[in-house]
Design a protein around this motif. Sequence first.
Motif, mmCIF file in Angstrom:
data_model
loop_
_atom_site.group_PDB
_atom_site.id
_atom_site.type_symbol
_atom_site.label_atom_id
_atom_site.label_comp_id
_atom_site.label_asym_id
_atom_site.label_seq_id
_atom_site.Cartn_x
_atom_site.Cartn_y
_atom_site.Cartn_z
ATOM 1 N N UNK A 152 -14.528 -41.527 8.254
ATOM 2 C CA UNK A 152 -14.919 -41.271 9.642
ATOM 3 C C UNK A 152 -14.722 -42.506 10.514
ATOM 4 N N UNK A 153 -14.005 -42.310 11.643
ATOM 5 C CA UNK A 153 -13.714 -43.405 12.562
ATOM 6 C C UNK A 153 -14.118 -43.033 13.983
ATOM 7 N N UNK A 154 -15.208 -42.266 14.100
ATOM 8 C CA UNK A 154 -15.726 -41.911 15.418
ATOM 9 C C UNK A 154 -15.164 -40.633 15.990
ATOM 10 N N UNK A 155 -14.231 -39.986 15.269
ATOM 11 C CA UNK A 155 -13.589 -38.776 15.768
ATOM 12 C C UNK A 155 -13.741 -37.675 14.719
ATOM 13 N N UNK A 156 -14.608 -36.675 14.929
ATOM 14 C CA UNK A 156 -14.813 -35.617 13.932
ATOM 15 C C UNK A 156 -13.529 -34.824 13.685
ATOM 16 N N UNK A 157 -13.318 -34.492 12.413
ATOM 17 C CA UNK A 157 -12.182 -33.642 12.064
ATOM 18 C C UNK A 157 -12.642 -32.677 10.976
ATOM 19 N N UNK A 158 -12.686 -31.390 11.310
ATOM 20 C CA UNK A 158 -13.107 -30.343 10.382
ATOM 21 C C UNK A 158 -11.985 -29.317 10.304
ATOM 22 N N UNK A 159 -11.585 -28.969 9.082
ATOM 23 C CA UNK A 159 -10.422 -28.090 8.933
ATOM 24 C C UNK A 159 -10.485 -27.328 7.619
ATOM 25 N N UNK A 160 -9.717 -26.229 7.552
ATOM 26 C CA UNK A 160 -9.494 -25.478 6.325
ATOM 27 C C UNK A 160 -8.109 -25.811 5.793
ATOM 28 N N UNK A 161 -7.990 -25.798 4.457
ATOM 29 C CA UNK A 161 -6.718 -26.116 3.809
ATOM 30 C C UNK A 161 -6.229 -24.894 3.039
ATOM 31 N N UNK A 162 -4.993 -24.529 3.262
ATOM 32 C CA UNK A 162 -4.349 -23.443 2.518
ATOM 33 C C UNK A 162 -3.273 -24.073 1.644
ATOM 34 N N UNK A 163 -3.421 -23.959 0.315
ATOM 35 C CA UNK A 163 -2.505 -24.679 -0.574
ATOM 36 C C UNK A 163 -2.156 -23.865 -1.808
ATOM 37 N N UNK A 164 -0.939 -24.043 -2.283
ATOM 38 C CA UNK A 164 -0.483 -23.501 -3.556
ATOM 39 C C UNK A 164 0.750 -24.296 -3.981
ATOM 40 N N UNK A 185 -1.131 -26.555 4.109
ATOM 41 C CA UNK A 185 -1.293 -26.582 5.567
ATOM 42 C C UNK A 185 -2.759 -26.816 5.909
ATOM 43 N N UNK A 186 -2.994 -27.733 6.844
ATOM 44 C CA UNK A 186 -4.340 -28.070 7.293
ATOM 45 C C UNK A 186 -4.535 -27.495 8.691
ATOM 46 N N UNK A 187 -5.513 -26.577 8.807
ATOM 47 C CA UNK A 187 -5.754 -25.873 10.061
ATOM 48 C C UNK A 187 -7.099 -26.311 10.641
#
Length: 446
Positions: A406-418, A84-86
């Motif tokens: 990067x395409x001009x729109x910032x995207x910063x997120x945390x990933x929860x994975x298992x 999941x990308x939050x």
Amino acid sequence: MSRLHRSLSLAAVSFAALIAAQSGAQAGGFAIREQSATAQGYSFAGAASGSGYLSSMFWNPAVITMMPGWMSESHLSLIIPRVEIDPNPFLTPTAIFGASGDIGQDALVPAGYGSYQINDRLWIGLSSSSPYGLVTDPRENWAGQAYSRSSKIFSLNINPVIGFKVNNWLSVAAGPSLQYFDIRLKSAVPTPLSVPGTVVRPGQPSGILDGDDVGFGFTAGLTLTPVAGTTIGIGYRSAISHSLEGDFTLPAGAVAPIAIRTPIEASLRTPDQVTVGLSQVISPAMTVHLGFEWTNWSVLKTPLVTNANTGAVVQDLPLNYEDGFFYSLGMDYKLNNQWTVRAGLAYEQSPIDTEIRSTRLPDNDRIWASLGVGYQWSDKLSFDLSYTHIFAKETDIRIVQGHQDFAGLPFVADVDASVDIVSVGLRYRWDDPKVAIPAAPIVRKY
């Protein structure tokens, strides 16, 4: 490759897979490591030195000289990822559209192997596997839809080999590899594209990139038994170059009132791989296994998607992975003549880091922990069952100025994975063990 040649090659792959299925035979980056329920019980330690029995030929074809007579194996792995990308609400302008939801899709991965001993020095074998695969599918409208919606990679590989026992301590093998590769990527597209500053809004249609190809490579390997009780294996899977052919489709309203489909071509090279294994007998009941694997992911670079008619660049696919490494340790213990238990740990160094990590494949370093059990039903039939849990390192995505996506729109997120994996395997010997040709000495004790 001509259309006729390509069609015939694909038909050959499909036919071989069908035969395998009817006969009971059927990792970092977008590789699939789950090719053996037996080796998975050790977290793939010693996979190149024969810990996976016949299925070890995926990593090192020379292990077929350790298999007496006429044998086959079938393996099936259920892969259950949770990813999941939050998005960070303070650094991501589109965070209001929400998280990705679970983008991981459960998958069943089959693999089949067969070998036949012609005489005391010569073997032939065949494997069918899926070395590469990926399905990620976030919610249709989410904060990162400008960078990805669904992604799908599928492969099928057929690999006949010939093995030769040079003497009592050295065996070699090699064979050609035929691989079908298919890729399909979807991303949200702002409409109309011609308006400066247009951004993706919820409900926007998807652009779709779709292509496939059949490519050729080879596998090779050797096994060494320098002293009784010690087996060393080295295997190589070559890179395979694919000239993908397909279509790039822009939805209606993007550049025209109707959908625009452009025939495309793209060159992509799957990485070559070296696997080293060591299996050491400690006692009649216990064997310890070590494994090391290097995957040349850095060959991927940035494939260019071009218009098949004009040669103009339609899109680029920036990958630019680093090389991947896998280190493993495992052991097995024979409880009696029927039951064997296995355990293993591994550390996988991902080819993807924060500088290039994307929303399509938010991969990172991880730890594998595995348990397995084998049951010898008779002198011809045995079964294997294994379970693995993969612990992913804390992961983030930072698509900002300077990032390759990067395409001009910032995207910063945390990933929860298992990831959880359950695999089953079946091994059967078709000839009579009492009258079969002797094989190379098997120094491991199972």
